[in-house]
Design a protein around this motif. Sequence first.
Motif, PDB file in Angstrom:
ATOM      1  N   CYS A   1       0.824  -1.215   0.000  1.00 20.46           N
ATOM      2  CA  CYS A   1       0.000   0.000   0.000  1.00 20.46           C
ATOM      3  C   CYS A   1       0.853   1.257   0.000  1.00 20.46           C
ATOM      4  O   CYS A   1       0.349   2.340  -0.270  1.00 20.46           O
ATOM      5  N   SER A   2       2.123   1.119   0.357  1.00 23.44           N
ATOM      6  CA  SER A   2       3.090   2.228   0.382  1.00 23.44           C
ATOM      7  C   SER A   2       2.804   3.253   1.477  1.00 23.44           C
ATOM      8  O   SER A   2       3.390   4.330   1.465  1.00 23.44           O
ATOM      9  N   LEU A   3       1.946   2.928   2.427  1.00 25.26           N
ATOM     10  CA  LEU A   3       1.646   3.891   3.486  1.00 25.26           C
ATOM     11  C   LEU A   3       2.775   3.984   4.521  1.00 25.26           C
ATOM     12  O   LEU A   3       2.768   4.873   5.369  1.00 25.26           O
TER      13      LEU A   3
ATOM     14  N   ALA B   1       5.736   4.667   3.711  1.00 31.35           N
ATOM     15  CA  ALA B   1       6.775   5.536   3.127  1.00 31.35           C
ATOM     16  C   ALA B   1       7.140   6.725   4.008  1.00 31.35           C
ATOM     17  O   ALA B   1       8.309   6.946   4.323  1.00 31.35           O
ATOM     18  N   GLU B   2       6.129   7.491   4.429  1.00 32.52           N
ATOM     19  CA  GLU B   2       6.411   8.728   5.155  1.00 32.52           C
ATOM     20  C   GLU B   2       7.059   8.510   6.515  1.00 32.52           C
ATOM     21  O   GLU B   2       7.594   9.448   7.098  1.00 32.52           O
TER      22      GLU B   2
ATOM     23  N   ASP C   1      12.059   9.321  -2.989  1.00 33.78           N
ATOM     24  CA  ASP C   1      12.443   8.269  -3.929  1.00 33.78           C
ATOM     25  C   ASP C   1      11.861   6.936  -3.445  1.00 33.78           C
ATOM     26  O   ASP C   1      12.156   6.505  -2.323  1.00 33.78           O
ATOM     27  N   PRO C   2      11.048   6.267  -4.279  1.00 32.52           N
ATOM     28  CA  PRO C   2      10.405   5.015  -3.825  1.00 32.52           C
ATOM     29  C   PRO C   2      11.394   3.950  -3.366  1.00 32.52           C
ATOM     30  O   PRO C   2      11.042   3.067  -2.600  1.00 32.52           O
TER      31      PRO C   2
ATOM     32  N   MET D   1      11.517   3.540   0.333  1.00 30.76           N
ATOM     33  CA  MET D   1      10.343   3.128   1.107  1.00 30.76           C
ATOM     34  C   MET D   1      10.656   1.864   1.903  1.00 30.76           C
ATOM     35  O   MET D   1      11.252   0.937   1.344  1.00 30.76           O
TER      36      MET D   1
ATOM     37  N   SER E   1       8.821  -0.647   2.650  1.00 39.10           N
ATOM     38  CA  SER E   1       8.298  -1.845   1.997  1.00 39.10           C
ATOM     39  C   SER E   1       9.150  -2.229   0.786  1.00 39.10           C
ATOM     40  O   SER E   1       9.414  -3.409   0.550  1.00 39.10           O
ATOM     41  N   TYR E   2       9.591  -1.235   0.033  1.00 35.23           N
ATOM     42  CA  TYR E   2      10.427  -1.506  -1.142  1.00 35.23           C
ATOM     43  C   TYR E   2      11.720  -2.195  -0.715  1.00 35.23           C
ATOM     44  O   TYR E   2      12.167  -3.168  -1.328  1.00 35.23           O
TER      45      TYR E   2
ATOM     46  N   LEU F   1      10.918  -5.849   0.387  1.00 31.17           N
ATOM     47  CA  LEU F   1      10.519  -6.731  -0.719  1.00 31.17           C
ATOM     48  C   LEU F   1      11.690  -7.029  -1.649  1.00 31.17           C
ATOM     49  O   LEU F   1      11.756  -8.101  -2.235  1.00 31.17           O
TER      50      LEU F   1
END
Lengths: 125, 246
Positions: A31-33, A35-36, A47-48, A51, A53-54, A57
Amino acid sequence: MSTQVNREQIKGMLKAHKPRMKRYLSHCMHCSLCAESCFLYMKNDKDPRYMPSYKVLNSLGKLYRKGGRVDRAFLEDIKEIVWKNCVLCKRCYCPVGVDIPAMIAFARSICRSQGVHPDEEQSWL
Amino acid sequence: MAQFVAFIKGPMVWIAFGVFFAGLIIQGWRFFTMSRKKDPAYIPGTEKKKKKKKKKKSKKTKAKKKKPKTIMDRLQPLIAFADKRWDNLENSMFRIHPLVSVVTIIFHVFLFVIPILLLAHNELFRAAFGFSLPSLSDQTTDMMTIIFLLCGGFFLFRRIFVRRVRAITTWWDFVMLAVTLTPFITGFMAFRQWGDYPTVMLVHMISGELMLILIPFTKLGHMIYFFLYRVLIGSEYSFGQGKRAW
């Protein structure tokens, strides 16, 4: 430094933590939530690649997907993700409750077991 | 074909519900067996106990000296609790992502409410068990379904067009979204009599059963693990005391 990695050792480590880590990985909703909650993400122009989660994964997630059948080049690739792109400050927040720092720490342990870790000269430490 | 439809209508429904409930129980049981150990590093509960003890002492001394408690005094702990919760909310996802937070809450609430309180489902329920749950009017659930599908569309939009979400999206995420939305799209179509009704209903039943079967064993397992994981977290986000470890 030898170019070979001890795949059996990696597989053993992955297997020992499989029930917990596989659940975490499969319950990440992408969901990328988170990130912040990462200051490195915020300070790197969002920059993703920074993140939480990135990072998980593309390090531990890939290790499990490959079932531990990895080479040293692969571990060198994820070294940057788990050491440079994450300082393990444990401030990342997942809405579902996935323990992101535990996964990064585990990915670090796997790298370290194969002698893949930052050198003293590397400036980002 | 008639046999297949009869199977989907009959035994498959029970199989799907059986797998769904058994899966949830197994996953819950697995979680608690794996996390039986308590985490000794950080135990927020002990801090609370200390604070409580202190409070009790101060209350006792005050009570000895002064007047009896007013209603407001009695409500004070409740107000302080609500204040703290509000502060947490202020620093939470609601502040950072208000739109996503609201959409996701509506999406998840409707995901449960629509199928459970749908009049047509409850009629089937009554036929099977002889009693039924309270149900909402068809117009209400119809409107709720439209809102639900818009929320689903919002998630699809994010997956495709928002850079950070796209960076971690895989094909499986689209499958999971499709599995979740298909029963609602087909149910909506069936209610409006769009398309070939028997086919739409067949797809509706198959997709609904598929979703029930997949929930405990896939990404959709966050239905139960959302609550379980939060028992592990030793922080203000925890549902318990955050004591458990794996």
